[in-house]
Design a protein around this motif. Structure first.
Motif, PDB file in Angstrom:
ATOM      1  N   ALA A 176       0.749  -1.326  -0.150  1.00  0.00           N
ATOM      2  CA  ALA A 176       0.068   0.044   0.120  1.00  0.00           C
ATOM      3  C   ALA A 176       0.682   1.184  -0.153  1.00  0.00           C
ATOM      4  O   ALA A 176       0.742   1.904  -0.689  1.00  0.00           O
ATOM      5  CB  ALA A 176      -0.909  -0.190   1.179  1.00  0.00           C
ATOM      6  N   GLU A 177       1.802   1.214   0.910  1.00  0.00           N
ATOM      7  CA  GLU A 177       2.687   2.424   1.013  1.00  0.00           C
ATOM      8  C   GLU A 177       3.601   2.394  -0.388  1.00  0.00           C
ATOM      9  O   GLU A 177       3.796   3.595  -0.660  1.00  0.00           O
ATOM     10  CB  GLU A 177       3.545   2.416   2.156  1.00  0.00           C
ATOM     11  CG  GLU A 177       2.858   2.662   3.591  1.00  0.00           C
ATOM     12  CD  GLU A 177       2.224   4.052   3.669  1.00  0.00           C
ATOM     13  OE1 GLU A 177       2.681   4.908   3.049  1.00  0.00           O
ATOM     14  OE2 GLU A 177       1.357   4.053   4.380  1.00  0.00           O
ATOM     15  N   ARG A 181       3.838   6.034  -2.626  1.00  0.00           N
ATOM     16  CA  ARG A 181       5.020   6.472  -3.201  1.00  0.00           C
ATOM     17  C   ARG A 181       5.386   6.728  -4.632  1.00  0.00           C
ATOM     18  O   ARG A 181       5.784   7.366  -5.110  1.00  0.00           O
ATOM     19  CB  ARG A 181       6.119   5.914  -2.421  1.00  0.00           C
ATOM     20  CG  ARG A 181       6.427   5.955  -0.952  1.00  0.00           C
ATOM     21  CD  ARG A 181       7.895   5.471  -0.339  1.00  0.00           C
ATOM     22  NE  ARG A 181       7.804   4.006  -0.440  1.00  0.00           N
ATOM     23  CZ  ARG A 181       7.333   3.211   0.618  1.00  0.00           C
ATOM     24  NH1 ARG A 181       7.146   3.771   1.767  1.00  0.00           N
ATOM     25  NH2 ARG A 181       7.549   1.943   0.476  1.00  0.00           N
ATOM     26  N   GLU A 182       4.647   5.722  -5.292  1.00  0.00           N
ATOM     27  CA  GLU A 182       4.689   5.809  -6.799  1.00  0.00           C
ATOM     28  C   GLU A 182       3.670   6.294  -7.563  1.00  0.00           C
ATOM     29  O   GLU A 182       3.353   6.647  -8.667  1.00  0.00           O
ATOM     30  CB  GLU A 182       4.745   4.091  -7.348  1.00  0.00           C
ATOM     31  CG  GLU A 182       6.036   3.399  -6.967  1.00  0.00           C
ATOM     32  CD  GLU A 182       5.937   1.863  -7.360  1.00  0.00           C
ATOM     33  OE1 GLU A 182       4.653   1.722  -7.964  1.00  0.00           O
ATOM     34  OE2 GLU A 182       6.831   1.049  -7.234  1.00  0.00           O
ATOM     35  N   GLY A 183       2.684   6.961  -6.580  1.00  0.00           N
ATOM     36  CA  GLY A 183       1.631   7.863  -7.183  1.00  0.00           C
ATOM     37  C   GLY A 183       0.444   7.036  -7.576  1.00  0.00           C
ATOM     38  O   GLY A 183      -0.332   7.503  -8.505  1.00  0.00           O
ATOM     39  N   LYS A 184       0.496   5.660  -7.403  1.00  0.00           N
ATOM     40  CA  LYS A 184      -0.589   4.835  -7.787  1.00  0.00           C
ATOM     41  C   LYS A 184      -1.822   4.876  -7.223  1.00  0.00           C
ATOM     42  O   LYS A 184      -2.945   4.378  -7.812  1.00  0.00           O
ATOM     43  CB  LYS A 184      -0.033   3.367  -8.071  1.00  0.00           C
ATOM     44  CG  LYS A 184       1.085   3.157  -8.943  1.00  0.00           C
ATOM     45  CD  LYS A 184       1.400   1.779  -9.084  1.00  0.00           C
ATOM     46  CE  LYS A 184       2.759   1.400 -10.003  1.00  0.00           C
ATOM     47  NZ  LYS A 184       3.227   0.096  -9.926  1.00  0.00           N
ATOM     48  N   THR A 185      -2.116   5.285  -5.821  1.00  0.00           N
ATOM     49  CA  THR A 185      -3.081   5.515  -4.994  1.00  0.00           C
ATOM     50  C   THR A 185      -2.803   6.322  -4.056  1.00  0.00           C
ATOM     51  O   THR A 185      -1.559   6.964  -3.919  1.00  0.00           O
ATOM     52  CB  THR A 185      -3.419   4.105  -4.364  1.00  0.00           C
ATOM     53  OG1 THR A 185      -4.786   4.204  -3.840  1.00  0.00           O
ATOM     54  CG2 THR A 185      -2.417   3.579  -3.486  1.00  0.00           C
ATOM     55  N   THR A 186      -3.839   6.759  -3.013  1.00  0.00           N
ATOM     56  CA  THR A 186      -3.585   7.925  -2.012  1.00  0.00           C
ATOM     57  C   THR A 186      -4.035   6.949  -0.823  1.00  0.00           C
ATOM     58  O   THR A 186      -4.639   5.988  -0.779  1.00  0.00           O
ATOM     59  CB  THR A 186      -4.719   8.843  -2.107  1.00  0.00           C
ATOM     60  OG1 THR A 186      -5.950   8.284  -2.286  1.00  0.00           O
ATOM     61  CG2 THR A 186      -4.335   9.749  -3.709  1.00  0.00           C
ATOM     62  N   ALA A 187      -3.305   7.420   0.157  1.00  0.00           N
ATOM     63  CA  ALA A 187      -3.739   6.851   1.661  1.00  0.00           C
ATOM     64  C   ALA A 187      -5.208   7.013   1.983  1.00  0.00           C
ATOM     65  O   ALA A 187      -5.605   7.944   1.838  1.00  0.00           O
ATOM     66  CB  ALA A 187      -2.775   7.641   2.568  1.00  0.00           C
ATOM     67  N   GLY A 188      -5.750   5.887   2.591  1.00  0.00           N
ATOM     68  CA  GLY A 188      -7.120   5.848   2.850  1.00  0.00           C
ATOM     69  C   GLY A 188      -7.962   5.607   1.893  1.00  0.00           C
ATOM     70  O   GLY A 188      -9.247   5.098   2.180  1.00  0.00           O
ATOM     71  N   SER A 189      -7.482   5.176   0.693  1.00  0.00           N
ATOM     72  CA  SER A 189      -8.365   4.616  -0.419  1.00  0.00           C
ATOM     73  C   SER A 189      -8.571   3.333  -0.418  1.00  0.00           C
ATOM     74  O   SER A 189      -8.092   2.497   0.520  1.00  0.00           O
ATOM     75  CB  SER A 189      -8.089   4.897  -1.516  1.00  0.00           C
ATOM     76  OG  SER A 189      -6.573   4.191  -2.020  1.00  0.00           O
ATOM     77  N   VAL A 190      -9.649   2.689  -0.987  1.00  0.00           N
ATOM     78  CA  VAL A 190     -10.129   1.470  -0.800  1.00  0.00           C
ATOM     79  C   VAL A 190      -8.868   0.366  -1.317  1.00  0.00           C
ATOM     80  O   VAL A 190      -8.417  -0.655  -0.939  1.00  0.00           O
ATOM     81  CB  VAL A 190     -11.359   1.112  -1.949  1.00  0.00           C
ATOM     82  CG1 VAL A 190     -11.702  -0.592  -1.782  1.00  0.00           C
ATOM     83  CG2 VAL A 190     -12.480   1.822  -1.115  1.00  0.00           C
TER      84      VAL A 190
END
Length: 322
Positions: A176-177, A181-190
C-alpha cells in the motif's frame, strides 16, 4: 527519559508481538538506550517464535558490539526481558571523550544497518532447524548522546513527536505504501486498505532483506511512538496526533491508541459488511441483451451462411454501360 510499554491481544487469541527496552551506561553521562518492537507474521504458526527470537538476537548482537568496541570494565548488573519491561543495565568504567562518542555513534549506525541481514539469516536457519514456518518484522530506535538512530524492516511504524505534532520517521514496507510513493493510489483509499497487509519485506526468509536506517539529532525529537501495525489499526496520522495531544498523561496515550484502533477496526468491518450487501444495478445495456445460441448443432443464420461460387460471382458482377 521515561519509557511506557503496553501489550494487548486484539483480534487474535494469542499475541505474536515481542518488545524490549534496554539501557547500557558507559559512564555517568554516556548512556545507550534502545527500544525494539517485533511483530510476528499474522496467519503463520511461528509468528511468536520468530518475534521472540528476533528481539533476543538483536539485543545480544548489540551487547556484543558495545563490549567489543570498549574496554570491558566492571559489570554491575544485567537484566533482560522479553514482553515484560526489565531494562538491561551495564556500567563501564572510565571517562568518554568527544572523539570516542562520535566513534560510538558510527559504530551504532553500522550496527543498525548490518544487523538485519544477520537476523534474517539467523531466523531462517532457526526456522529450518525447528521445523517452524513464520516470519517477523522488526523496528528499533537507539538513542545515544545527541543522536537517534532509527531502523526497521517491515511495516511496524515509528513516529517522532515534536512540538505537539507527529511524523512517520520509519519506512513502512508494504504494498500500500509503495503504491502511494509511486503515485498509484492515495492513503485511505479502498485500494490502499486492500494492500495494507501485504508486506514487501520481513525477517526469516531465504532472500536478502532491505532494511531502512536513518539518523536524527536529539533536539529534533521530543518523544518516540512505535509499535506493530496492528497496534495503530486503521488510525490516520492526524487521529494519532489528536490522541497524543488530548491525553494529559503520557502513560495513557498507548491505552487510548489501542482503544481507538479497535473502534476504527469495528467501524471498517461494519462498513464492509454493508457494502457487501448492496446490489449494484447493471450499467451496461449489453448485459441485458440475450445472446444468440450458436454452436455446431444449430442452424446458422442466413447472414452467416457461406456463399457459393455462383452467388459470389453474381454479387460482385459488373454492370457497365453500352
Amino acid at each position: 527519559m521515561a519509557f511506557f510499554f503496553a501489550s494487548e491481544i486484539n483480534r487474535r487469541s494469542s499475541n505474536e508481538d515481542s518488545y524490549c527496552q534496554m539501557e547500557i551506561h558507559m559512564n555517568a553521562e554516556a548512556v545507550v538506550k534502545a527500544m525494539v518492537v517485533a511483530d510476528g507474521m499474522g496467519g503463520l504458526s511461528g509468528g511468536k517464535y520468530y518475534s521472540e527470537a528476533a528481539v533476543n538476537l538483536w539485543y545480544q548482537e548489540l551487547l556484543q558490539t558495545l563490549l567489543l568496541s570498549h574496554p570491558i570494565g566492571q559489570l554491575m548488573t544485567m537484566m533482560y526481558h522479553l514482553e515484560r519491561v526489565s531494562p538491561l543495565w551495564m556500567e563501564l568504567d572510565g571517562a568518554v571523550s568527544m572523539e570516542a562518542l562520535e566513534e560510538q555513534i558510527e559504530i551504532l549506525q553500522e550496527f543498525s544497518e548490518e544487523i538485519y541481514s544477520k537476523l534474517n539469516q539467523g531466523l531462517y536457519k532457526k526456522g529450518l532447524d525447528a521445523g517452524i514456518k513464520g516470519g517477523t518484522t522488526l523496528s528499533a530506535v537507539i538513542h545515544f548522546w545527541d543522536t537517534f538512530i532509527v531502523s526497521n524492516c517491515g511495516d511496524s511504524p515509528i513516529y517522532r513527536i515534536k512540538n505537539g505534532t507527529i511524523e512517520l520517521i520509519s519506512e513502512v514496507q508494504n504494498v500500500a505504501e509503495e503504491m502511494v510513493r509511486e503515485g498509484k493510489t492515495t492513503a485511505g483509499s479502498v485500494l490502499y486498505y486492500q494492500n495494507k497487509n501485504r508486506l514487501l519485506d520481513y525477517l526469516g526468509k531465504r532472500k536478502e532483506c532491505k532494511p531502512y536506517c536513518r539518523l536524527f539529532p536529539a533536539e529534533e525529537i521530543d518523544g518516540i511512538l512505535m509499535g506493530s501495525d496492528g497496534a495503530f489499526g486503521d488510525l490516520t496520522k492526524a487521529e494519532i496526533e489528536t490522541i497524543c495531544c488530548d491525553c494529559e498523561r503520557p502513560q495513557r496515550v498507548i491505552g487510548q491508541i489501542f482503544e481507538s484502533a479497535r473502534e476504527s477496526g469495528e467501524e471498517d468491518k461494519e462498513k464492509n459488511k454493508k457494502e457487501s450487501e448492496v446490489k449494484f444495478p447493471k450499467t451496461d445495456t449489453r448485459q441485458s441483451k440475450k445472446k444468440e445460441d450458436i454452436c455446431c448443432y444449430t442452424e446458422l443464420p442466413k447472414s452467416k451462411k457461406p456463399l457459393s461460387l455462383k452467388e459470389k460471382l453474381f454479387k460482385n458482377r459488373f454492370i457497365g454501360g453500352r
